[in-house]
Design a protein around this motif. Structure first.
Motif, PDB file in Angstrom:
ATOM      1  N   LYS A   1     -20.689  -7.232  17.133  1.00 22.15           N
ATOM      2  CA  LYS A   1     -20.384  -6.017  17.891  1.00 22.15           C
ATOM      3  C   LYS A   1     -20.447  -6.296  19.396  1.00 22.15           C
ATOM      4  N   ASP A   2     -21.519  -6.954  19.836  1.00 23.96           N
ATOM      5  CA  ASP A   2     -21.695  -7.261  21.259  1.00 23.96           C
ATOM      6  C   ASP A   2     -20.658  -8.288  21.728  1.00 23.96           C
TER       7      ASP A   2
ATOM      8  N   ARG B   1     -17.202  -6.705  22.251  1.00 18.91           N
ATOM      9  CA  ARG B   1     -17.142  -5.909  23.485  1.00 18.91           C
ATOM     10  C   ARG B   1     -17.138  -6.809  24.717  1.00 18.91           C
ATOM     11  N   SER B   2     -18.094  -7.744  24.789  1.00 23.13           N
ATOM     12  CA  SER B   2     -18.165  -8.595  25.978  1.00 23.13           C
ATOM     13  C   SER B   2     -17.014  -9.593  26.017  1.00 23.13           C
TER      14      SER B   2
END
Length: 192
Positions: A29-30, A33-34
């Motif tokens: 998930k991170d 996004r990043s």
């Protein structure tokens, strides 16, 4: 009753696997996004660098075009704020040089550059930039100027000064290297 439901240590035995799964999901998930944020920043940075190079080539082309001899046109000499005129050295009157400069201008003309973020437009832009760099090198050799590229070889002749073809000038004496093995290649190119 089922033995798996009755086992009180089942959750402890699978603790490592459950933490792995939870960490993997959070990381995905991170990272997603990043990754988008970093990818966009990287794309903007690379796009800026490419358009900066194209702008530099356009500027040089404009200067070279203004330095071409003007036979039936009025000679324009730029003046500074005080009204004093500064003459830039004229380029040789050679048709091949003029053709090279016109071709380079056609490659770097800002109005015709693609700005879409599509595969075909990006590859067209990259191809034009590659050809413009090559054409610029041809013109530099033709008029005996060196590139102003900041990635140039250390000790290279600065932009606008005549290229001596790698040969040391008579008043400079012998070429001195740092004594590294990499200096051998430079010595061979200087001796030619």
């Amino acid at each position: 009753m089922d033995k798996e439901e009755d086992d009180p240590f089942e959750s402890l035995l699978n603790l490592e696997h459950s933490f792995y799964e939870e960490g993997y999901q959070l990381g995905m998930k991170d990272g997603s996004r990043s990754g988008r944020i970093e990818g966009r920043a990287f794309g903007l940075e690379k796009g800026f660098e490419k358009f900066l190079d194209m702008g530099r080539l356009h500027g040089r082309t404009s200067i070279w075009a203004s330095r071409m001899p003007q036979s039936d046109k009025e000679e324009l000499i730029p003046s500074d704020e005080k009204g004093a005129t500064r003459a830039t050295p004229r380029l040789p009157d050679k048709p091949r040089l003029e053709k090279h400069i016109h071709t380079l201008y056609a490659l770097v003309e800002p109005a015709s550059l693609p700005t879409q973020n599509e595969e075909d437009a990006v590859s067209d832009f990259d191809d034009r930039l590659r050809r413009a760099r090559a054409k610029s090198r041809v013109i530099e050799k033709f008029i005996d100027e060196r590139s102003f590229d900041e990635n140039a070889v250390p000790g290279a002749v600065p932009f606008g000064q005549p290229d001596t073809g790698g040969q040391p000038k008579a008043d400079q004496g012998k070429w001195e290297g740092e004594g590294n093995i990499e200096d051998i290649g430079a010595l061979r190119s200087i001796q030619r």
